[in-house]
Scaffold this motif. Structure first.
Motif, PDB file in Angstrom:
ATOM      1  N   UNK B 171       0.812  -1.218   0.000  1.00 11.88           N
ATOM      2  CA  UNK B 171       0.000   0.000   0.000  1.00 11.88           C
ATOM      3  C   UNK B 171       0.846   1.270   0.000  1.00 11.88           C
ATOM      4  N   UNK B 174       2.198   1.853  -3.547  1.00  9.49           N
ATOM      5  CA  UNK B 174       1.226   2.388  -4.505  1.00  9.49           C
ATOM      6  C   UNK B 174       1.207   3.914  -4.405  1.00  9.49           C
ATOM      7  N   UNK B 191       1.058   4.805 -10.674  1.00 10.19           N
ATOM      8  CA  UNK B 191       0.448   4.481  -9.397  1.00 10.19           C
ATOM      9  C   UNK B 191      -0.843   3.701  -9.599  1.00 10.19           C
ATOM     10  N   UNK B 192      -1.683   4.159 -10.543  1.00 10.42           N
ATOM     11  CA  UNK B 192      -2.974   3.499 -10.753  1.00 10.42           C
ATOM     12  C   UNK B 192      -2.787   2.088 -11.313  1.00 10.42           C
ATOM     13  N   UNK B 193      -1.884   1.950 -12.283  1.00  5.34           N
ATOM     14  CA  UNK B 193      -1.657   0.615 -12.843  1.00  5.34           C
ATOM     15  C   UNK B 193      -1.140  -0.328 -11.771  1.00  5.34           C
ATOM     16  N   UNK B 195      -1.524  -0.097  -8.588  1.00  2.71           N
ATOM     17  CA  UNK B 195      -2.541  -0.391  -7.586  1.00  2.71           C
ATOM     18  C   UNK B 195      -3.552  -1.412  -8.087  1.00  2.71           C
ATOM     19  N   UNK B 196      -4.107  -1.170  -9.288  1.00  4.64           N
ATOM     20  CA  UNK B 196      -5.170  -2.073  -9.756  1.00  4.64           C
ATOM     21  C   UNK B 196      -4.637  -3.491  -9.956  1.00  4.64           C
ATOM     22  N   UNK B 199      -3.729  -5.016  -6.466  1.00  6.47           N
ATOM     23  CA  UNK B 199      -4.904  -5.422  -5.691  1.00  6.47           C
ATOM     24  C   UNK B 199      -5.503  -6.690  -6.279  1.00  6.47           C
ATOM     25  N   UNK B 200      -5.549  -6.770  -7.614  1.00  5.61           N
ATOM     26  CA  UNK B 200      -6.095  -7.960  -8.280  1.00  5.61           C
ATOM     27  C   UNK B 200      -5.280  -9.196  -7.908  1.00  5.61           C
TER      28      UNK B 200
END
Lengths: 99, 564
Positions: B171, B174, B191-193, B195-196, B199-200
């Motif tokens: 976390x 990210x 950051x978004x890539x 994170x997603x 998380x997946x």
């Protein structure tokens, strides 16, 4: 009703969540898919905990809930920042980084 | 119901992790209570002290663990044995060096992080925050939390703690990836890539943990290993669960086919963060992978061997081939780190005691070179015109073509970078050579000589693109010496790049601006000297571990026994 049914339900929910992550384009919906996957795992853990008659699975389910909450905080912060910058939360619009 | 009995906790062995996590919590309080002007100094001192304290604590525990073989704290939640101490010391040391790179204000008193990460890029508010000199000093507690998670990740033999440690280390990373001061769109996108996808994959891994629990009725590695010995008709759960768990770990080490995030995130994240996560995450994740493969799933070796072999070969080949065609330094180092994940995997697959020593040594050697290489990338800047029409230092010059001629204009930086590249390539007298030799000989010893062969071939191919950078830095004219020249005749490398650049016509505007930047000349700044210190220590480590590796190898080998 047999406990196996809960396991099947957990697997179905997990599959729906994973499909959502892979197919949907809105980052928020993708994130909801991830949450569905985590919660289906909780169902799995609690059912196995019941089958095995020990509490480890239930304890892990609690930890998963806390972690999921922390992940929401971080994830929504990132998605909202992207949305404010680009006026879009679509994962297809985030495509500047390419080789 | 019987009454609750409090468990006995051996606090001593938990000190290295506790120091780091407590300092992180204190760092959050510092954000709340210390005046803005003094926050950076306080946070920096706190972070450095905590990481140095963790190193000291590991040293204090060493002799005890070497004698007794290790301690099991809280029923396997934390296992403090030899490999744990080596990994924790490696992570704390690399994080300490990364902290110096984090803190350095390289260009005009500005560090690598956005003055206010919440400000919309290009807005008036962001400009105001920049002029007022705001700083995001939260990066230091975030770094400490991530480090704490990394130190816990390879030290646990309990799936619950494994999952929590994974999230504690992920976390903060990210968030850190999205806090770049320059090229903020790329930083936020990274950051978004990250994170997603992260998380997946952690959800996949959690489902795997659930299935393993269903199979064995316990979250402890040793119980699962014991359960694999006696078939109970639920082997489907075991195999699928183990594969999903391994998928999560492969994602963290950046092994093919879970490597897709690596180049994007390494390129977009602020360079100090890239160096930190490239080095420390890999150390932590390989430590956890060692424990899972050696401690939990040895009974499954027959079923998993195929998977591990395929992943290792693919990782080495894909990482090397993709790195050959990169034109961005950070992307190139990212693909090279993918290839290195493959090399370490050969040592893991060996399933030998010498494999543990080899992997631990390789991680130290690779980590030192990585932090140093990204430290230098953060110092190589574009030169432009400042507010007062004087020369000003701008963002990082990451296009490879901008590095042409760096060996002449800034020999020291170029020579040091060459040293790290040689270590990556595994040239003798560098730490990388000793590491590669150790993992490949462990693989041969374990009967996986085919893997070692692929590894040696991939190393040879990889040497090509490392040498290409060296040639570019030392034997190619820098672009500004031939400024009026057309794009076709600048350098041999630029023309080699042309096919890559050609399809760029259809890319959106920001990419085109990024391509236009490439002509700006590169310069090397000293910053405040913090990065220089970190790079110097990394270079020293690389040389010392390459010339005289035996004391360190012997020390690691003497304690390289995993507790169940």
């Amino acid at each position: 009703m047999s406990l196996t049914h809960y396991l099947v339900l957990a697997a179905i929910l997990f599959a729906i969540g994973a499909t959502t992550v892979l197919l949907r384009r809105n980052a928020i919906i993708v994130f909801m898919g991830v949450e569905l996957m985590l919660n289906s795992t909780n169902l799995l853990l609690v059912t196995f905990s019941r089958i095995h008659g020990n509490l480890s699975g239930q304890v892990l389910a609690f930890f998963v809930m806390v972690v999921a909450a922390a992940e929401v905080v971080v994830g929504l912060a990132i998605i909202v920042t992207i949305f404010r910058t680009r006026r879009s939360a679509s994962v297809d619009d985030v495509n500047l980084l390419k080789s | 119901m019987s009454g609750f009995t409090a468990p006995e906790i051996a606090w001593g062995p938990t000190v290295p992790v506790l120091v780091v996590l407590l300092a992180a919590v204190v760092g959050v309080l510092v954000e709340a209570f210390v005046p803005v002007a003094r926050r950076r100094v306080v946070q920096l001192a706190l972070t450095l002290a905590a990481l140095a304290g963790a190193l000291l604590a590991v040293a204090a525990l060493w002799s005890d663990v070497a004698r007794t073989g290790g301690t099991d704290v809280l029923g396997g939640s934390l296992v403090v044995d030899g490999p744990t101490l080596v990994l924790q010391a490696t992570i704390a040391l690399l994080a300490l060096l990364s902290t110096l790179v984090f803190a350095d204000r390289v260009a005009g008193g500005e560090d690598a992080f956005a003055p206010s990460a919440a400000a919309v890029p290009g807005s008036d508010y962001e400009e105001l925050a920049r002029r007022k000199g705001l700083r995001q000093t939260e990066v230091y507690p975030l770094l400490l939390f991530a480090t704490g998670g990394m130190m816990l990740f390879p030290a646990t033999t309990d799936l619950l703690t494994l999952f929590v440690a994974l999230e504690v280390l992920s976390l903060p990373l990210y968030l850190l990836s999205g806090m770049g001061r320059r090229r903020r769109l790329l930083s936020q996108e990274a950051s978004m890539k990250y994170f997603l996808l992260g998380a997946f994959v952690s959800a996949l891994m959690l489902f795997g943990i659930g299935l393993l629990y269903g199979y064995a009725g316990s979250l402890r590695y040793s119980d699962i290993a014991a359960a694999t010995a006696t078939p109970n008709g639920l082997e489907g759960l075991l195999v699928v669960g183990a594969l999903l768990l391994l998928a999560g770990l492969f994602f963290k080490v950046g092994a093919v086919p879970f490597h897709m995030w690596t180049p994007d995130v390494y390129q977009g994240a602020p360079t100090p963060v890239t160096g930190f996560m490239a080095a420390c995450t890999k150390v932590a994740a390989f430590g956890a992978l060692l424990r899972v493969v050696y401690g939990m799933l040895p009974g499954l070796a027959w079923d998993l061997d195929v998977v591990l072999w395929v992943v290792a070969v693919l990782t080495m080949v894909v990482g090397t081939v993709a790195a050959l065609v990169q034109t961005d330094v950070k992307r190139l180092l990212a693909y090279s780190s993918v290839a290195h994940a493959g090399f370490v995997l050969t040592g893991v697959i060996a399933l030998q005691d010498s494999g543990i020593t080899a992997v631990l040594f390789y991680l130290l050697a690779y980590g030192a070179a990585t932090v140093g290489a990204f430290g230098i990338v953060s110092l190589v800047r574009e030169q432009g015109v400042g507010d007062d029409d004087g020369p000003a230092v701008l963002g990082e010059a990451t296009r490879l073509s901008q590095w042409a001629g760096l060996g002449r204009s800034h020999p020291l930086a170029a020579v040091t970078f060459t040293l790290f590249l040689l270590s990556f390539a595994g040239i003798p007298l560098t730490a990388g050579f000793v590491g590669k030799f150790a993992v490949f000989s462990a693989a041969v010893e374990g009967g996986a000589w085919q893997l070692a062969l692929v590894g040696v071939l991939a190393s040879a191919a990889a040497a090509f693109f490392y040498v290409r950078i060296i040639v570019l830095m030392f034997f190619t004219e820098s672009p500004d010496e031939t400024v009026p020249a057309g794009p076709g005749e600048v350098t041999s490398l630029a023309s080699a790049e042309a096919p890559d650049a050609a399809p760029a016509g259809s890319t959106p505007a920001p990419v085109l601006t990024a391509q236009a930047e490439r002509s700006a000349r590169a310069t090397v700044t000293g910053g405040e000297g913090l990065t220089v210190v970190a790079v110097a220590v990394c270079a020293l480590l690389t040389v010392v571990l390459g010339v005289a590796p035996s004391p360190v190898l012997d020390a690691i080998a003497s304690v390289a026994v995993l507790l169940p």
